[in-house]
Each structure stands twice: as C-alpha cells, then as structure tokens.
Design a protein around this motif. Structure first.
Motif, short mmCIF file in Angstrom:
data_model
loop_
_atom_site.label_atom_id
_atom_site.label_comp_id
_atom_site.label_asym_id
_atom_site.label_seq_id
_atom_site.Cartn_x
_atom_site.Cartn_y
_atom_site.Cartn_z
N ALA A 148 -38.81 39.01 29.84
CA ALA A 148 -38.04 37.81 30.25
C ALA A 148 -37.49 37.91 31.68
O ALA A 148 -36.40 37.42 31.95
CB ALA A 148 -36.91 37.54 29.24
N GLN A 149 -38.23 38.53 32.57
CA GLN A 149 -37.75 38.74 33.94
C GLN A 149 -38.47 37.90 34.99
O GLN A 149 -38.08 37.89 36.15
CB GLN A 149 -37.94 40.22 34.34
CG GLN A 149 -37.14 41.21 33.50
CD GLN A 149 -35.65 40.96 33.59
OE1 GLN A 149 -35.09 40.81 34.67
NE2 GLN A 149 -34.99 40.89 32.45
N TYR A 150 -39.55 37.20 34.62
CA TYR A 150 -40.43 36.62 35.65
C TYR A 150 -40.43 35.08 35.65
O TYR A 150 -40.39 34.45 34.60
CB TYR A 150 -41.86 37.13 35.46
CG TYR A 150 -41.94 38.62 35.75
CD1 TYR A 150 -42.07 39.08 37.05
CD2 TYR A 150 -41.80 39.55 34.71
CE1 TYR A 150 -42.09 40.43 37.32
CE2 TYR A 150 -41.81 40.91 34.98
CZ TYR A 150 -41.96 41.35 36.28
OH TYR A 150 -41.96 42.69 36.55
N ASP A 151 -40.52 34.53 36.88
CA ASP A 151 -40.67 33.08 37.04
C ASP A 151 -42.12 32.67 36.78
O ASP A 151 -42.37 31.57 36.29
CB ASP A 151 -40.32 32.67 38.48
CG ASP A 151 -38.92 33.06 38.87
OD1 ASP A 151 -37.98 32.62 38.18
OD2 ASP A 151 -38.75 33.82 39.85
N LEU A 152 -43.06 33.52 37.19
CA LEU A 152 -44.48 33.20 37.06
C LEU A 152 -45.23 34.41 36.52
O LEU A 152 -44.87 35.56 36.80
CB LEU A 152 -45.09 32.88 38.44
CG LEU A 152 -44.70 31.58 39.13
CD1 LEU A 152 -45.34 31.53 40.52
CD2 LEU A 152 -45.15 30.37 38.31
N ALA A 153 -46.29 34.12 35.75
CA ALA A 153 -47.19 35.19 35.31
C ALA A 153 -48.62 34.70 35.54
O ALA A 153 -48.91 33.52 35.29
CB ALA A 153 -46.97 35.50 33.83
N THR A 154 -49.47 35.59 36.03
CA THR A 154 -50.89 35.23 36.20
C THR A 154 -51.72 36.20 35.35
O THR A 154 -51.32 37.36 35.15
CB THR A 154 -51.32 35.34 37.67
OG1 THR A 154 -50.91 36.61 38.19
CG2 THR A 154 -50.71 34.24 38.51
N ILE A 155 -52.86 35.71 34.87
CA ILE A 155 -53.74 36.57 34.09
C ILE A 155 -55.15 36.01 34.21
O ILE A 155 -55.39 34.85 33.87
CB ILE A 155 -53.24 36.74 32.63
CG1 ILE A 155 -54.12 37.72 31.85
CG2 ILE A 155 -53.07 35.42 31.92
CD1 ILE A 155 -53.43 38.28 30.59
N ARG A 156 -56.06 36.82 34.78
CA ARG A 156 -57.42 36.33 35.04
C ARG A 156 -58.43 37.31 34.45
O ARG A 156 -58.35 38.52 34.68
CB ARG A 156 -57.65 36.20 36.55
CG ARG A 156 -58.95 35.49 36.90
CD ARG A 156 -59.17 35.37 38.39
NE ARG A 156 -59.88 36.52 38.92
CZ ARG A 156 -60.69 36.50 39.97
NH1 ARG A 156 -60.88 35.37 40.63
NH2 ARG A 156 -61.29 37.59 40.39
N ALA A 157 -59.38 36.76 33.69
CA ALA A 157 -60.51 37.53 33.17
C ALA A 157 -60.07 38.74 32.34
O ALA A 157 -60.63 39.83 32.47
CB ALA A 157 -61.43 37.97 34.31
N VAL A 158 -59.06 38.55 31.51
CA VAL A 158 -58.58 39.67 30.68
C VAL A 158 -58.98 39.48 29.22
O VAL A 158 -59.50 40.41 28.60
CB VAL A 158 -57.05 39.85 30.83
CG1 VAL A 158 -56.53 40.90 29.86
CG2 VAL A 158 -56.70 40.25 32.26
N SER A 159 -58.77 38.29 28.66
CA SER A 159 -59.10 38.07 27.25
C SER A 159 -59.09 36.58 26.96
O SER A 159 -58.92 35.76 27.87
CB SER A 159 -58.10 38.82 26.36
OG SER A 159 -58.57 38.87 25.03
N LYS A 160 -59.23 36.22 25.68
CA LYS A 160 -59.21 34.80 25.33
C LYS A 160 -57.79 34.24 25.49
O LYS A 160 -56.80 35.01 25.52
CB LYS A 160 -59.76 34.58 23.93
CG LYS A 160 -59.18 35.48 22.88
CD LYS A 160 -59.60 35.07 21.50
CE LYS A 160 -61.03 35.42 21.19
NZ LYS A 160 -61.41 35.08 19.81
#
Ligand code: SAM
Length: 246
Positions: A148-160
C-alpha cells in the motif's frame, strides 16, 4: 568475444509527437541510446531480450513502455511513487525513470542477476529515483515497507491479467492505478480481471487498445484503480496466484 557497438537508435520525434503528444528532450534521447547500448552489449553474454534491432527496440521497448504512462507524460505536477513488477531488463521501469527523474521507482524481479543489471544500469545512467529489488511479488505484497505504498504500478509480460492484478493491487495506495501492459485484450481477460478486482478491492477503470506505430502490432493497457484496501489474504503464497488464478 569482442563487443560490437550497437547502432544509433532512430529519433522518431514526429512519431512520439503524433502518437503520444510528447517528445523526449535531447538529454533523454541520449539516455535512451545509453540504455539501448547497455542492454544490447549485456545481451551478448546474458540473455535479456530478443529485441535488439534499433527500430524494434524503439517501438517494442521504448515506445511501448511509455505508451502505458501516456496520461502522465505531460500532466503530473508532483513526484509519484511507482513499482514495476517483473521488470526483467528494466522494462518498462527504466524508460519511465529516464522521462520522470522526479519519480521514486522500485523495479522488482525475482531473478537476482537481472536486478543486479538493472541497479547497475540505473547507477551508470544516474537515474537517482531508481531502487532495484530482488524479490517475488507474492512476498513483497506482505512487507510493511512496500504494501500500500505506491501511486502507480506497472507490469508487462509477466502473467495473465488476474495474476498480474493479484501481484500489484496490494502494493498500491487506495486511489492508486495499476497498468497492465498486454498484447490483445480478450473477453476472457476482461471477465477474469473483473472477478479478480472484486476480490482485490479494485475496479477496471479503462482498457485502451491500440497499435504500435511502426509494425501495427496489437497492444492494450488495462488501467485498474484501487478503491478499497486489499484483504491481507492477498497476494497468496508464492506460486498460488499462477497455479490457481482468481
Ligand atoms: N517486464 C519485462 C519486459 O516487459 O521485458 C520482463 C518480462 S519477462 C517475460 C517476466 C519477468 O517477470 C521475468 O524476469 C521474471 O523473473 C519475472 N517474474 C515472474 N514472476 C514474478 C514474481 N512472482 N515476482 C517477481 N518477478 C517475477
């Protein structure tokens, strides 16, 4: 084996402008070139990416990384915190760090050697906001320092999508946004993501589908908004999110 110096990346200023309404500065272009060079040279001894031709790298790594944060490219007035899960060679995290030097970025991967590469590259490029971390999303999501610390999260090509959602939602503050970088966005993706959101305290804010500017590849970004705190049941134990997706 002798190292060959990679060629110059194309500038593509018109393409940046017409597709994202934004252009990199001269200094940012130089950093893109240094990032490209570092990845391609390292790739000769440690497999980081199959995408090494200059136009391909520009389109599928640089442009694609920044397309996801298009809404923030010209607008954010303040410093944001961002976590990039499964960053690999630092994608999309390092291109974002280049264009957003005031943001605090945590780039996470479970492979220690990749994290070492990312940390060293960030230091060489003097990207001061970057912290690279070797950990699994399932563990990080239960750490009081990261949950619960982040304004944004990115995630690319990791899983469904539903797995990605379980990895990133616990890390966001309420009101924060997760960006899931995808190829095609199918009806099945949409249904699974809606189900996962109900469990994780989020909602699908919007899904943008688009084509890459040089080869017209199909891409999408799903923007998930965290609306209530995520239950401490999530993320589940290491491996469970992929074995039994929500
Ligand atoms: N995001 C990069 C990109 O788009 O080029 C790398 C994608 S690579 C296919 C997936 C990466 O996710 C791998 O480096 C892998 O080690 C990492 N990864 C997979 N599951 C993970 C988890 N549960 N926690 C942290 N990293 C994970």
């Amino acid at each position: 084996m002798a190292e060959t110096t990679p060629p110059l990346l194309p500038q593509m200023l018109d393409q940046w402008q017409s597709t994202l309404g934004w252009q990199p500065t001269e200094a940012q272009q130089q950093l893109f070139q240094r990032l490209y060079q570092t990845i391609v040279i390292t790739n000769q001894s440690f497999n980081l990416t199959r995408i090494t031709e200059p136009n391909d790298f520009w389109e599928k790594h640089l442009w694609d990384s920044l397309r996801g944060i298009q809404a923030w490219l010209t607008t954010d007035p303040k410093s944001l915190s961002l976590v990039d899960i499964g960053t690999g060679a630092g994608l999309p995290g390092l291109p974002i760090a280049i264009v957003k030097p005031d943001w605090q970025l945590t780039l996470v991967d479970s492979t220690r050697k990749k994290v070492k590469f990312v940390q060293q590259t960030a230091e060489d490029l003097e990207l001061k906001g970057v912290n690279a971390l070797s950990d699994r999303a399932e563990q990080l999501g239960h750490s009081k320092y990261y949950r619960a610390q982040y304004d944004l999260a990115t995630i690319r090509a990791v899983s469904k999508p539903s797995v990605c959602a379980e990895y990133v939602l616990p890390l966001l503050k309420v009101g924060g946004t997760a960006i899931l970088y995808r190829g095609q966005w199918t009806d099945e993706d949409a249904q699974a993501c809606e189900r996962a959101m109900a469990e994780l305290g989020g909602k699908v804010d919007r899904v943008e589908t688009f084509e890459t500017p040089l080869t017209n590849g199909a891409r999408s970004c799903a923007y998930l908004k965290k609306i209530t705190p995520t239950s401490t049941d999530y993320p589940r134990a290491v491996g469970l999110p992929t074995q039994k997706p929500l």
